[in-house]
Scaffold this motif. Structure first.
Motif, PDB file in Angstrom:
ATOM      1  N   SER A  66       0.714  -1.139   0.005  1.00 15.11           N
ATOM      2  CA  SER A  66      -0.018  -0.098   0.013  1.00 15.11           C
ATOM      3  C   SER A  66       0.873   1.214  -0.077  1.00 15.11           C
ATOM      4  O   SER A  66       1.906   1.271  -0.019  1.00 15.11           O
ATOM      5  CB  SER A  66      -0.912  -0.176   1.373  1.00 15.11           C
ATOM      6  N   HIS A  76       3.384   8.153  14.703  1.00 13.39           N
ATOM      7  CA  HIS A  76       4.290   7.879  13.177  1.00 13.39           C
ATOM      8  C   HIS A  76       5.476   9.048  13.367  1.00 13.39           C
ATOM      9  O   HIS A  76       5.011  10.164  13.638  1.00 13.39           O
ATOM     10  CB  HIS A  76       3.555   8.137  11.924  1.00 13.39           C
ATOM     11  N   TYR A  85       5.258   7.084   0.792  1.00  9.70           N
ATOM     12  CA  TYR A  85       5.962   5.941   0.702  1.00  9.70           C
ATOM     13  C   TYR A  85       5.228   4.654   0.723  1.00  9.70           C
ATOM     14  O   TYR A  85       3.960   4.718   0.730  1.00  9.70           O
ATOM     15  CB  TYR A  85       7.071   5.792   2.257  1.00  9.70           C
ATOM     16  N   MET A  87       4.373   0.592   1.646  1.00  9.04           N
ATOM     17  CA  MET A  87       4.732  -0.411   2.801  1.00  9.04           C
ATOM     18  C   MET A  87       4.282  -1.603   2.080  1.00  9.04           C
ATOM     19  O   MET A  87       3.155  -1.959   1.550  1.00  9.04           O
ATOM     20  CB  MET A  87       3.447  -0.121   4.032  1.00  9.04           C
ATOM     21  N   THR A 132      15.238   1.270  10.593  1.00  8.55           N
ATOM     22  CA  THR A 132      14.323   0.046  10.772  1.00  8.55           C
ATOM     23  C   THR A 132      14.547  -0.918   9.816  1.00  8.55           C
ATOM     24  O   THR A 132      15.381  -0.745   9.028  1.00  8.55           O
ATOM     25  CB  THR A 132      12.901   0.688  10.708  1.00  8.55           C
TER      26      THR A 132
ATOM     27  N   LEU B 139       4.321  -0.283  17.642  1.00  8.54           N
ATOM     28  CA  LEU B 139       5.857  -0.761  16.868  1.00  8.54           C
ATOM     29  C   LEU B 139       5.514  -0.464  15.423  1.00  8.54           C
ATOM     30  O   LEU B 139       6.240  -0.132  14.597  1.00  8.54           O
ATOM     31  CB  LEU B 139       6.019  -2.114  17.351  1.00  8.54           C
ATOM     32  N   ARG B 140       4.009  -1.063  15.104  1.00  7.11           N
ATOM     33  CA  ARG B 140       3.896  -1.051  13.770  1.00  7.11           C
ATOM     34  C   ARG B 140       3.895   0.639  13.208  1.00  7.11           C
ATOM     35  O   ARG B 140       4.375   0.984  12.209  1.00  7.11           O
ATOM     36  CB  ARG B 140       2.311  -1.502  13.457  1.00  7.11           C
ATOM     37  N   GLN B 141       3.495   1.571  13.955  1.00  5.51           N
ATOM     38  CA  GLN B 141       3.389   2.718  13.571  1.00  5.51           C
ATOM     39  C   GLN B 141       5.046   3.671  13.692  1.00  5.51           C
ATOM     40  O   GLN B 141       5.134   4.217  12.748  1.00  5.51           O
ATOM     41  CB  GLN B 141       2.371   3.606  14.737  1.00  5.51           C
ATOM     42  N   ARG B 142       5.355   3.178  14.652  1.00  6.44           N
ATOM     43  CA  ARG B 142       6.907   3.815  14.774  1.00  6.44           C
ATOM     44  C   ARG B 142       7.920   3.255  13.813  1.00  6.44           C
ATOM     45  O   ARG B 142       8.506   3.877  13.358  1.00  6.44           O
ATOM     46  CB  ARG B 142       7.267   3.692  16.176  1.00  6.44           C
ATOM     47  N   CYS B 143       7.811   1.640  13.693  1.00  5.86           N
ATOM     48  CA  CYS B 143       8.908   1.149  13.004  1.00  5.86           C
ATOM     49  C   CYS B 143       8.514   0.901  11.282  1.00  5.86           C
ATOM     50  O   CYS B 143       9.505   0.967  10.542  1.00  5.86           O
ATOM     51  CB  CYS B 143       9.233  -0.251  13.538  1.00  5.86           C
ATOM     52  N   ILE B 144       7.191   1.209  10.890  1.00  3.11           N
ATOM     53  CA  ILE B 144       6.832   0.888   9.571  1.00  3.11           C
ATOM     54  C   ILE B 144       6.090   2.067   9.321  1.00  3.11           C
ATOM     55  O   ILE B 144       6.382   2.585   8.077  1.00  3.11           O
ATOM     56  CB  ILE B 144       5.928  -0.285   9.457  1.00  3.11           C
ATOM     57  N   GLY B 145       5.324   2.569   9.785  1.00  2.00           N
ATOM     58  CA  GLY B 145       4.514   4.008   9.410  1.00  2.00           C
ATOM     59  C   GLY B 145       3.416   3.449   8.878  1.00  2.00           C
ATOM     60  O   GLY B 145       3.023   3.748   7.611  1.00  2.00           O
ATOM     61  N   MET B 146       2.517   2.615   9.144  1.00  2.00           N
ATOM     62  CA  MET B 146       1.329   2.175   8.744  1.00  2.00           C
ATOM     63  C   MET B 146      -0.034   2.736   9.211  1.00  2.00           C
ATOM     64  O   MET B 146      -0.415   2.139  10.253  1.00  2.00           O
ATOM     65  CB  MET B 146       1.313   0.558   8.641  1.00  2.00           C
ATOM     66  N   PRO B 147      -0.559   3.822   8.656  1.00  2.00           N
ATOM     67  CA  PRO B 147      -1.841   4.455   9.037  1.00  2.00           C
ATOM     68  C   PRO B 147      -2.906   3.135   8.587  1.00  2.00           C
ATOM     69  O   PRO B 147      -2.585   2.577   7.837  1.00  2.00           O
ATOM     70  CB  PRO B 147      -1.851   5.535   8.199  1.00  2.00           C
ATOM     71  N   SER B 150      -3.941   2.220   5.104  1.00  2.00           N
ATOM     72  CA  SER B 150      -3.041   1.144   4.380  1.00  2.00           C
ATOM     73  C   SER B 150      -3.485  -0.195   4.261  1.00  2.00           C
ATOM     74  O   SER B 150      -3.189  -1.007   3.517  1.00  2.00           O
ATOM     75  CB  SER B 150      -1.678   1.451   4.995  1.00  2.00           C
TER      76      SER B 150
END
Lengths: 138, 397
Positions: A66, A76, A85, A87, A132, B139-147, B150
């Motif tokens: 996505s 975030h 970006y 994912m 990361t 962790l998902r938000q900080r390490c990947i950035g998945m709102p 998505s």
């Protein structure tokens, strides 16, 4: 002089001789892999939870992806100005379906592509590069 | 188990804080409107209600503890009735209905109120807010950035890969939904939109666009349920609850929910939803072929294509053809979300399970006006909530 690289969250992953390593665990009874580490096996068919530390990484296939077209809300973190970006959700050969940002631009990403796990910069803060795990198409 | 009937339903029209519909109304005010309407519809007085099953909200009312049912009881007049506050994320309204149904079916109470209402904060739904390395959401938000969106666009992209679904087809789902909404006085959006309108709306998370994703809304819905015997005192045409089910996800589920999951050979991505719906079919002895219409949780248009296939309402890969042939409209062979769905209402999270019961009831009574499914006999409802929660209900006339 290269900038200082710091993991965005301590203890989850490391970069060993340029190779990305995720620190997870595996149940030695039913072989179920977990990332991050799990204190117990969650497989209801496993009647003898026996967790051991296990490192994951390597290659896999992009299941889907996505795009973040808008800046996401806190917690975030991202560099300014915001750049959309990708994912990816990847089925790794080691048995995990893992989520991570892709290093490629949205128009370059293809479902079913072969990818490699790498460690890369996520954002900058206080003069440091926060890192990361990410995927790179190969 | 006793037969259970729905004898009254009510709703407060959905809207957005500050608009002409809900303005600055509190969740208590929205619920009051919905409950008053449901009591009036049933011909039941508040003092006749023996117990309340309410959806718990973490966003509004409930004294900060999700005690939303207690708010409703205080507002209508404290009669001392038992209150059950149900928490199950966006499936909470469905859970509340299930608890009400189970209590009446089991003979504990004869007549109950089921209610859900919500005043939503602005913008994307925030998660726990906890900034700890032990919290997978953090962790998902900080390490990947998945709102949030998505997650849905990942599923949509996979469907495009597997079945060749086009962005125009996702858009057509929204066009169909908004055509239904024109005939629904409770929908937040009641204006039809064109394929071009949807395709011209911006990407929220490519491949999904703004008009293909439901916004958050404020709204409330209520239902009065009772035993079949009690129902006869109030109406000659009760709507019968064929069944109501609750389920959670199973370990083999392959939906990417956290940072990583073990790869299994499970083809299903929402096992909680499939488990709830399949269990509803089994318990009611009503099969997919008997369903006249379905109200499903369309947080995004993707679900209108994927869910009917996952539940056996149609064959895998068949949804796009049915959509384009108009078969998912109220007058088609497999009507989906004749109400206009979440895409037309916006999601007032914990109200949605009860909102679906109201729509099923109106459809089965033949009171749905321009969105009526002709000769609707059996309706299926389904919700999905954070934490791997899902519910289903089958109502019949």
């Amino acid at each position: 002089m290269s900038e200082e690289r710091v993991p965005c969250v301590e203890g989850l992953f490391s970069e060993e001789n340029g190779v990305a390593v995720l620190h997870g665990s595996k149940c030695s009874n039913c072989q179920t892999p977990y990332f991050p580490r799990s204190a117990a096996c969650h497989n209801p068919d496993c009647d003898d939870s026996n967790m051991e530390d296990f490192d994951f990484g390597g290659k896999g296939v992009l299941w889907s992806y996505s795009v973040a077209d808008f800046p996401p809300p806190p917690p975030h973190k991202f560099d300014q100005p915001f750049v959309p970006y990708v994912m990816g959700v990847v089925d790794l050969d080691c048995g995990l379906r893992l989520i991570a940002q892709m290093v490629e631009k949205p128009e370059e990403v293809k479902v079913d592509a072969q990818v490699q796990l790498i460690i890369d910069t996520l954002y900058h803060e206080d003069g440091k590069a926060l890192t990361t795990w990410k995927f790179k198409q190969i | 188990m006793r037969e259970v009937a729905v004898i009254g339903v009510g709703m407060h029209r959905f809207g957005k804080t500050g608009d002409d519909i809900v303005g600055t109304k509190s969740v208590g005010e929205l619920c009051r409107t919905a409950v008053d309407a449901a009591l009036k519809d049933a011909g039941v007085k508040w003092k006749q209600i023996q117990a309340v099953a309410a959806a718990s909200s973490r966003f509004s009312g409930g004294k900060g503890w999700g005690l939303n049912g207690n708010d409703v009881v205080e507002d209508l007049g404290s009669t001392g009735v038992p209150v059950y506050n149900m928490s199950a994320g966006c499936a909470a309204g469905g859970n509340a209905f299930n608890v009400g149904y189970s209590m009446v079916a089991g003979g504990v109470y004869d007549i109950m109120l089921v209610v859900g209402g919500e005043v939503m904060p602005k913008g994307m739904i925030q998660t726990s807010g906890v900034e700890e390395a032990t919290d997978p959401e953090f962790l998902r938000q900080r390490c990947i950035g998945m709102p949030g969106p998505s997650f849905w666009s990942t599923l949509a992209r996979r469907r495009m890969f597997e079945y060749g679904t086009t962005e125009e087809q996702f858009s057509q789902v929204a066009v169909k939904a908004r055509q239904c909404s024109v005939h629904n006085p409770n929908a937040r959006f009641q204006k039809a939109i064109s394929l071009e309108d949807v395709m011209n709306s911006p990407y929220v998370s490519n491949p999904l666009r703004l008009f293909q994703i439901c916004p958050v809304s404020n709204g409330a819905a209520a239902a009065i349920i009772c035993s079949a015997e009690v129902a006869r005192q109030f109406t000659s045409k009760p709507i019968t609850v064929a069944t109501s089910t609750v389920a959670t996800m199973t370990f083999d589920d392959m939906l990417p929910r956290g940072l990583a999951d073990p790869i299994t050979d499970c083809p299903n991505l929402h096992t909680e939803a499939q488990n709830a719906v399949t269990s509803a079919f089994e318990r009611s002895a009503i099969g997919p072929g008997d369903i006249s219409f379905t109200e499903l949780q369309d947080n995004t248009c993707y679900y209108e294509l994927a869910f009917p296939e996952e539940w056996g309402l149609c064959k895998p890969g068949e949804s796009e053809r049915l959509l384009m042939a108009g078969e998912t409209t109220p007058t088609g062979s497999m009507p989906i979300n004749p109400s206009g769905g979440f895409v037309s209402f916006g999601e007032a999270t914990t109200a949605m399970g009860v909102f679906q019961i109201a729509e099923l009831t109106w459809q089965l009574r033949g009171q749905a006006g321009g969105r009526q499914v002709p000769d609707a006999k059996v309706g299926l409802a389904q919700t999905l909530g954070l934490g791997g929660n899902a519910t289903a209900a089958i109502l019949k006339r």
